[in-house]
Each structure stands twice: as structure tokens, then as C-alpha cells.
Design a protein around this motif. Structure first.
Motif, PDB file in Angstrom:
ATOM      1  N   LEU A  72       2.226  12.196  12.612  1.00 24.94           N
ATOM      2  CA  LEU A  72       1.526  11.229  11.765  1.00 24.94           C
ATOM      3  C   LEU A  72       0.560  11.931  10.810  1.00 24.94           C
ATOM      4  O   LEU A  72       0.359  11.489   9.672  1.00 24.94           O
ATOM      5  N   SER A  73      -0.038  13.026  11.249  1.00 24.19           N
ATOM      6  CA  SER A  73      -0.984  13.756  10.406  1.00 24.19           C
ATOM      7  C   SER A  73      -0.293  14.381   9.193  1.00 24.19           C
ATOM      8  O   SER A  73      -0.935  14.647   8.178  1.00 24.19           O
ATOM      9  N   ARG A  74       1.002  14.595   9.291  1.00 25.03           N
ATOM     10  CA  ARG A  74       1.748  15.249   8.200  1.00 25.03           C
ATOM     11  C   ARG A  74       2.317  14.242   7.208  1.00 25.03           C
ATOM     12  O   ARG A  74       2.854  14.633   6.164  1.00 25.03           O
ATOM     13  N   VAL A  76      15.894  12.271  12.836  1.00 28.22           N
ATOM     14  CA  VAL A  76      16.231  11.582  11.588  1.00 28.22           C
ATOM     15  C   VAL A  76      15.083  10.667  11.154  1.00 28.22           C
ATOM     16  O   VAL A  76      14.671  10.655   9.982  1.00 28.22           O
ATOM     17  N   VAL A  77      14.541   9.880  12.106  1.00 32.79           N
ATOM     18  CA  VAL A  77      13.444   8.958  11.777  1.00 32.79           C
ATOM     19  C   VAL A  77      12.205   9.737  11.353  1.00 32.79           C
ATOM     20  O   VAL A  77      11.507   9.363  10.397  1.00 32.79           O
ATOM     21  N   GLU A  78      11.905  10.827  12.046  1.00 30.84           N
ATOM     22  CA  GLU A  78      10.741  11.645  11.689  1.00 30.84           C
ATOM     23  C   GLU A  78      10.886  12.196  10.273  1.00 30.84           C
ATOM     24  O   GLU A  78       9.907  12.209   9.497  1.00 30.84           O
ATOM     25  N   ALA A  79      12.089  12.619   9.923  1.00 29.01           N
ATOM     26  CA  ALA A  79      12.324  13.150   8.571  1.00 29.01           C
ATOM     27  C   ALA A  79      12.138  12.063   7.515  1.00 29.01           C
ATOM     28  O   ALA A  79      11.571  12.312   6.431  1.00 29.01           O
ATOM     29  N   GLU A  80      12.620  10.856   7.814  1.00 32.13           N
ATOM     30  CA  GLU A  80      12.443   9.733   6.882  1.00 32.13           C
ATOM     31  C   GLU A  80      10.958   9.428   6.677  1.00 32.13           C
ATOM     32  O   GLU A  80      10.507   9.171   5.556  1.00 32.13           O
ATOM     33  N   PHE A  81      10.184   9.471   7.755  1.00 31.07           N
ATOM     34  CA  PHE A  81       8.747   9.201   7.647  1.00 31.07           C
ATOM     35  C   PHE A  81       8.067  10.257   6.783  1.00 31.07           C
ATOM     36  O   PHE A  81       7.297   9.935   5.864  1.00 31.07           O
ATOM     37  N   LEU A  82       8.361  11.530   7.046  1.00 28.05           N
ATOM     38  CA  LEU A  82       7.710  12.607   6.297  1.00 28.05           C
ATOM     39  C   LEU A  82       8.106  12.598   4.829  1.00 28.05           C
ATOM     40  O   LEU A  82       7.323  13.004   3.962  1.00 28.05           O
ATOM     41  N   ALA A  83       9.310  12.121   4.545  1.00 34.64           N
ATOM     42  CA  ALA A  83       9.770  12.061   3.155  1.00 34.64           C
ATOM     43  C   ALA A  83       9.283  10.809   2.439  1.00 34.64           C
ATOM     44  O   ALA A  83       9.606  10.599   1.258  1.00 34.64           O
ATOM     45  N   GLY A  84       8.516   9.959   3.127  1.00 30.44           N
ATOM     46  CA  GLY A  84       8.028   8.735   2.497  1.00 30.44           C
ATOM     47  C   GLY A  84       9.104   7.689   2.311  1.00 30.44           C
ATOM     48  O   GLY A  84       9.008   6.844   1.411  1.00 30.44           O
ATOM     49  N   GLU A  85      10.139   7.721   3.157  1.00 31.08           N
ATOM     50  CA  GLU A  85      11.279   6.815   3.003  1.00 31.08           C
ATOM     51  C   GLU A  85      11.225   5.626   3.955  1.00 31.08           C
ATOM     52  O   GLU A  85      12.211   4.890   4.077  1.00 31.08           O
ATOM     53  N   ARG A 143       0.834  -1.207   0.000  1.00 27.69           N
ATOM     54  CA  ARG A 143       0.000   0.000   0.000  1.00 27.69           C
ATOM     55  C   ARG A 143       0.872   1.263   0.000  1.00 27.69           C
ATOM     56  O   ARG A 143       1.984   1.254   0.517  1.00 27.69           O
ATOM     57  N   PRO A 144       0.376   2.351  -0.573  1.00 23.56           N
ATOM     58  CA  PRO A 144       1.133   3.614  -0.511  1.00 23.56           C
ATOM     59  C   PRO A 144       1.211   4.123   0.921  1.00 23.56           C
ATOM     60  O   PRO A 144       0.251   4.011   1.686  1.00 23.56           O
ATOM     61  N   GLY A 145       2.370   4.656   1.303  1.00 25.36           N
ATOM     62  CA  GLY A 145       2.535   5.191   2.640  1.00 25.36           C
ATOM     63  C   GLY A 145       3.334   4.266   3.541  1.00 25.36           C
ATOM     64  O   GLY A 145       3.917   3.268   3.096  1.00 25.36           O
ATOM     65  N   THR A 146       3.348   4.611   4.835  1.00 25.68           N
ATOM     66  CA  THR A 146       4.117   3.883   5.840  1.00 25.68           C
ATOM     67  C   THR A 146       3.181   3.122   6.768  1.00 25.68           C
ATOM     68  O   THR A 146       2.178   3.670   7.243  1.00 25.68           O
ATOM     69  N   GLY A 147       3.491   1.864   7.040  1.00 24.30           N
ATOM     70  CA  GLY A 147       2.735   1.097   8.014  1.00 24.30           C
ATOM     71  C   GLY A 147       3.170   1.498   9.421  1.00 24.30           C
ATOM     72  O   GLY A 147       4.358   1.431   9.744  1.00 24.30           O
TER      73      GLY A 147
END
Length: 661
Positions: free
Chosen positions: A139-141, A110-119, A68-72
Motif C-alpha cells: 500500500l505504501s508503494r 496480478v492484483v498487486e501489479a494492477e494496484f501499483l500501476a494505478g489500474e 479521487r486520484p488513486g485506489t479506494g
């Protein structure tokens, strides 16, 4: 936000999930309910999943998170093990991260940036993080593929692992209504199952319930005599050199048992909440990374430990519930190979647990529920029928009427006898003490009176003058203790007060009036032992038996298997990860059997995905090449050899629960 479901995503399920399973995890087919769960979640549906430990629950949210698109977003109570979980996923080529209190500001950023960048494919969070506004805002972002609520039974206030923070997780569905949620657990009765659904506010979720049977685990319960010595004999005779977990009720018992085993040549370490965090972490790390270590622990240990080669789980004290017992014993044999769930159980266990319930801080409703849990556990201990059948029935599943053939009551069926007269003698003694003397005593004094023993305490209270003194000499002291234990289990006696004195119940009168018969189980002369039937006695100190993972291999393949294990151990040491993160024993066993001579052949082995093939392929082939020509008689899957996925083990990169005591 995350995917909204629909036909397009169902098409993705059919075309890509199997390819993802093979590419990432190295398997060619799903097992049991996995495919149906994954299809449903990928399509955007909510799911409640009940699968036993080792049943492959993690794949049910890992693959949808990859497709699925996005992060689990995985909600897990396992702070202490999140690093290992993420390491295991990264070894598979999955982009995984975690946010918890063990990180400093820069690591979290670093982890937050990876999440927001879809990485990130998967992000692990502890439930308490979702009560922090900053986490919800983060999470909303980002784009969320799904929410996986692992160890969902922690939401049950009547369960054995209740976590208050889980009660707030219903907000996920309210705040992200279009993001699918999947709640997973390895143990839940019908009541707990219903509570999970209600408290997480998942009324429209589809429910998937797999069989709770773990046929590779042999369940055994032996009469408690000298439990530490009984444990030592069990380990020496059946599990010398094996990794395992021993559960004790108290921290003091944990310390003494670990010291006793070490003194007698079995390497063991303690684990309980009274140890400092560094010691606990070191002992947990050793257990994951070393072969043959025994951990002696309170229930704080083991949840979340994805160690596939735990060959035994032993209990020296009675668990408080069948759910707890099932959860703890389920940590054995995750690789599907033969394992043992062994417990020593006696009269004092029953008395102690009854006292703990009565002296607890819970209200009357809580005490009633705790007593009901204990009654079910006692019924499992005292049954003369198949233990596995009793376990399955407890979880609402139909057992095999013929028995399982792999528990002590099936292997050595216990005898029963009419214990009505014996029960009347015990109850009459309690009545005489209370009515004639106004006194209440515990089991030891009752048994001494029945046996006619003129102990100091008997003489002090003139109990040798009672009419029941000496009327029970037809049974031994151990047999009388068994009678008392079973009367407590059947509710014909009760425990009262801090000293554990025995009193009658409402049901006692029918026995005394001869209106009710009391069938009892005979105390076994000796415990059932797999070694007796297998011919392996192994009583010498330090004597080792063949490892379960190697026991089924032809002798000519054992050198290859051991060479592969040695290579794996070296790889694990270099990378600082548990050996099973490299490859499971089941995968090494298939490699030794197939003996691939090319990267392409190795890629067809169960458990060898693309990332592991690229990382370790040449190393594995080098090990085999150093051994010369293979036996040549071991067919691969296309010639009728082991089929991918048929070894009964799926790599659960996110383990089962742990460590919040």
C-alpha cells in the motif's frame, strides 16, 4: 499518497459526483445523507457513517474512490463474498479487485501489479491482511484515494460481531494521515458509535447518522408453541416461493429445520460452521443465484449478502441482542418492497439465554453487558407498544408517537392485565420450595404445582402437600408459562445454575409485600397475519402468491416483467453471477412500466448505467420487442412516471457483512 483535500476537490464533488452516479450506477440523484457524506470524503475529510442495511452505504465510498486520484482501499470482513462484490462492480464498469487467502500466488501478484500501476478503482482487503508487513509495504508503494472500513461495528468489543483484527485499524490514520477514512456500519447504539470513533482513532471525523427505520419490513413476534410447524404455516400462507433466511441458535436445530422444510415441500438448505467449506460455499452460491431458496442458518450466514429480494427473515430462537436482531432482520427487503421479520419466542428462550450468559467464559463485566443486551431484547419481545418505535428508541432515534401501522402490536394491539396476584402466586411457590424444602426447580415444576397436576415428579417430592398446590387453576398452562416468562423479562425472577432453576431477585420482595403492581401482556390468541388483511390465505402446499416485485404492477405489464426476469436469469447463468448483478427487480419493474423503445430511452431508467446499457441494452429492447407493442399508457419520468432513484433501492455492489464463525 492519497488526496489531501481542498477547494479543488470540492469543485470536483459538485461537478463530477452526480455525473459519476448517473454514468456508473444509472441514478440521477443521491438519497438522504449520501451526497453530504460523499462531498465530505472527496474533500479529504474523515467520516463515520451509520446507515441501515439497504440504505446505500457502499456508494458513500465507491463514488469518492472513482472521483479521487488513486485506489479506494476497502477493509471488509467478507472473504467468502469478495469475488461476488468485485464481479458486481466490474459489471458496472468499475475496475475492482481483491487480495485474500483464497487466491494463489499468481492471482495475488496480478492484483498487486494492477494496484501499483494505478489500474484499480477499488481494492478489497480483509482486516487481517493489514497486520501483514508485506501488505502495508504494498500500500505504501501505491496511490490511495481513501480507506473505507466497512462493518465498523466489528471493532466494538461489546458488540455482536467483534473482530479482534479490527482493533489494529487505527494504524491507518497514523501511517497515512493525509488519506481520508470512512467507517461504515448498519447498526450501532450510542455506546458502539462512540467506541468505533475511539478505537479507530477518528476524533476529527464528521458523523452522519441516517434513520434506522425500515418501513417496508413488518416486524412480528409470535408465542412459541411448535416452532417448526409455526414456521411452515407462516411460509405457506405468506411467503410460498419466496427467498428467505431462517435463523436458529444451534447447528443441530439448523439441520433439523432445513430437513423438516424440505420434507414438507419447501426447498431449504442448511448453513453453519460445522459444514465443510465447500458445502457452505455451494449453499451460499445457490441462495444468491436461485429464486425462492430458503437458507436455515446460524448467525454465520447473511452478512455481506446483497440479495435484494429476500422477502422474509425468520428467527426460531431469541437473538442475543437488539443489534443482532436488527442486523439480521435488515437482510430482508433491501429492494424496498414489502417483507417480513418473523420470530417465534417463548419461555425456554429466556431461560436458555440466561443460562448461556451465566455459564459463559466472559468476566463479570462481560456478563453484565450481555445481560443488559438480553434485557433490551426481552423488552422488545414483551412490549405492548409499537415494536418499530421500540427499535428506533433503542438506537437513540425518535419513534412516531402514533405507531408505525406495520408491526404486530400496531396491527393487532395486545391487551394488558393486572398480573400482580398471578406474580405473587409464582413467587410464593418459589419461596415455599426454597424455604420449606430447601429445593429449587425450573418453570415446568412451578407451573405443575400451581395447576395442581399430580405428575410423577410432583408426587416424588411431595409437592402436592405444599400450601400453594393447585392455587393457579384460573389460568391455563400456556398462560402460566407466559407469566413466568414476563417475570423473568421484568427481572422479578432469575435463572440459576445449569438446570435453569428459578430464584427470586432483589425486586421480588416488593411484589410479595404488595408494594409493586405487575402489569402483564395477555398471550395473544393468534398471531397477526398480513394474509388476513390482504385476503390471501394460501394454505395449500406449494401454492404461490404474486411476487412482491410484481404485485404492484398492472396486470397487463406482468408478462413483460416475467419475460425480463427470464432473460435476466439466462444472462446470470451464462456469466455465473447472481441475477441482481445484471439488474435489480426494481429496475426491471420500471423497464416494464416505461417500456422503452430505444437505447436512449432505456438509458433514462433508474439503475441502467453506461456499462450496463452497452452490455444489455439491445437484449432488453429485444425482449420488449418480442412482446409486441407496449401498453402505451405507462408514462416515463418526464411525463410524471417513476422518478429515477425513487424506487428506494440503490445497488450496493459491496454488500453487508458475513461468515467468520
Amino acid at each position: 499518497m492519497g488526496g489531501t483535500g481542498g477547494i479543488a476537490e470540492m469543485t470536483v464533488t459538485q461537478s463530477e459526483t452526480l455525473a459519476t452516479l448517473h454514468r456508473v450506477f444509472g441514478y440521477d440523484a443521491f438519497r438522504g445523507e449520501q451526497e453530504a457524506v460523499i462531498e465530505h470524503v472527496v474533500a479529504g475529510g474523515d467520516a463515520v457513517v451509520l446507515m441501515p442495511t439497504g440504505g446505500g452505504k457502499s456508494l458513500c465510498y465507491q463514488i469518492p474512490s472513482l472521483v479521487r486520484p488513486g485506489t479506494g482501499i476497502v477493509v471488509s470482513p467478507l472473504i467468502a463474498l469478495m469475488q461476488d462484490q468485485v464481479d458486481a462492480l466490474r459489471a458496472l464498469g468499475v475496475r475492482a479487485g481483491f487480495i485474500n487467502s483464497t487466491q494463489d500466488f499468481d492471482e495475488r501478484r496480478v492484483v498487486e501489479a494492477e494496484f501499483l500501476a494505478g489500474e484499480l478503482d477499488l481494492l478489497y482487503l480483509a482486516p487481517e491482511r493489514l497486520r501483514v508487513d508485506a501488505t502495508l509495504e504494498l500500500l505504501s508503494r501505491g496511490k490511495i484515494a481513501l480507506f473505507a472500513i466497512d462493518e465498523a461495528h466489528c471493532v466494538s468489543q461489546w458488540g455482536h460481531d467483534f473482530r479482534p483484527d479490527y482493533l489494529a485499524l487505527s494504524l491507518l490514520g497514523e501511517r497515512w494521515p493525509d488519506v481520508p477514512r470512512i467507517a461504515l456500519t448498519a447498526t450501532a447504539t450510542h455506546a458502539t458509535h462512540r467506541e468505533i470513533t475511539e478505537r479507530l482513532n477518528m476524533p476529527a471525523a464528521r458523523h452522519f447518522v441516517a434513520s434506522f427505520d425500515r418501513p417496508n419490513i413488518q416486524y412480528r413476534i409470535v408465542p412459541k408453541a411448535d416452532p417448526k410447524k409455526q414456521l411452515l404455516s407462516f411460509l405457506r400462507e405468506e411467503h410460498a416461493g419466496d427467498a428467505g433466511i431462517v435463523y436458529c441458535l444451534s447447528r443441530n436445530s439448523v439441520e433439523k429445520t432445513a430437513e423438516f422444510l424440505t420434507r414438507n415441500g419447501i426447498e431449504a438448505v442448511p448453513y453453519h460452521a460445522g459444514l465443510d467449506a465447500g458445502t457452505r460455499a455451494a449453499h451460499q452460491s445457490r441462495f444468491l443465484r436461485e429464486d425462492g431458496l430458503v437458507v436455515v442458518a446460524t448467525i454465520a450466514f447473511g452478512m455481506g449478502i446483497d440479495k435484494p429480494d429476500v422477502r422474509f427473515v425468520a428467527h426460531l430462537d431469541l437473538p442475543k441482542s437488539v443489534e443482532g436482531y436488527y442486523q439480521e432482520t435488515g437482510r430482508a427487503g433491501r429492494d424496498g418492497l414489502p417483507s417480513t421479520a418473523w420470530m417465534a419466542y417463548g419461555l425456554n428462550d429466556v431461560i436458555q439465554q440466561r443460562k448461556l450468559i451465566q455459564s459463559g467464559e466472559g468476566d463479570e463485566a462481560f456478563q453484565r453487558r450481555a445481560a443488559a443486551h438480553l434485557d433490551s431484547m426481552l423488552a422488545l419481545c414483551e412490549t405492548a407498544q409499537c415494536r418499530r418505535g421500540q427499535l428506533l428508541a433503542y438506537f437513540g432515534q425518535d419513534p412516531d408517537a402514533a405507531g408505525c401501522g406495520n408491526c404486530d402490536t400496531c396491527l393487532v394491539p395486545p391487551e394488558t392485565w393486572d398480573g400482580t396476584i398471578a406474580a405473587q402466586k409464582v413467587l410464593s411457590t418459589v419461596v415455599r420450595l426454597q424455604r420449606e424444602r430447601g429445593q429449587k426447580f425450573g418453570a415446568v415444576q412451578i407451573v405443575d404445582i400451581l395447576l395442581g397436576k399430580r405428575t410423577g415428579k410432583v408426587i416424588q417430592f411431595d409437592h402436592d402437600q405444599l400450601s400453594v398446590f393447585g392455587i393457579g387453576q384460573e389460568l391455563t398452562e400456556g398462560e402460566w408459562r407466559g407469566v413466568v416468562r414476563q417475570l423473568l423479562a421484568q427481572g422479578l425472577l432469575a435463572v440459576e445454575g445449569e438446570y435453569g432453576t428459578l430464584v427470586l431477585t432483589d425486586a421480588s420482595g416488593a411484589v410479595l409485600r404488595r408494594e409493586r403492581e405487575v402489569p402483564l401482556r395477555k398471550e395473544p390468541k393468534r398471531p397477526a397475519s398480513r394474509s388476513a388483511s390482504s385476503g390471501s390465505t394460501g394454505s395449500g402446499r406449494g401454492e404461490r402468491k404474486p411476487k412482491a416485485a410484481a404485485a404492484e404492477l398492472p396486470e397487463e405489464l406482468l408478462p413483460a416483467f416475467e419475460a425480463l426476469r427470464a432473460w435476466r436469469a439466462e444472462q446470470a447463468r451464462e456469466q455465473g453471477v447472481p441475477a441482481y448483478v445484471i439488474f435489480h427487480d426494481a429496475t426491471l419493474r420500471e423497464i416494464a412500466t416505461v417500456w422503452p423503445t430505444s437505447v436512449a430511452q432505456l438509458g433514462g431508467i433508474s439503475g441502467v448505467g453506461e456499462k450496463k446499457l452497452a452490455t444489455y441494452g439491445e437484449g432488453v429492447l429485444g425482449v420488449l420487442a418480442s412482446l409486441g407493442e407496449g401498453p402505451g399508457a405507462a408514462p416515463g419520468p418526464e411525463q410524471g412516471g417513476p422518478a429515477a432513484g425513487d424506487d428506494g433501492m440503490w445497488p450496493e455492489a459491496e454488500p453487508e457483512p458475513e461468515d467468520w464463525e
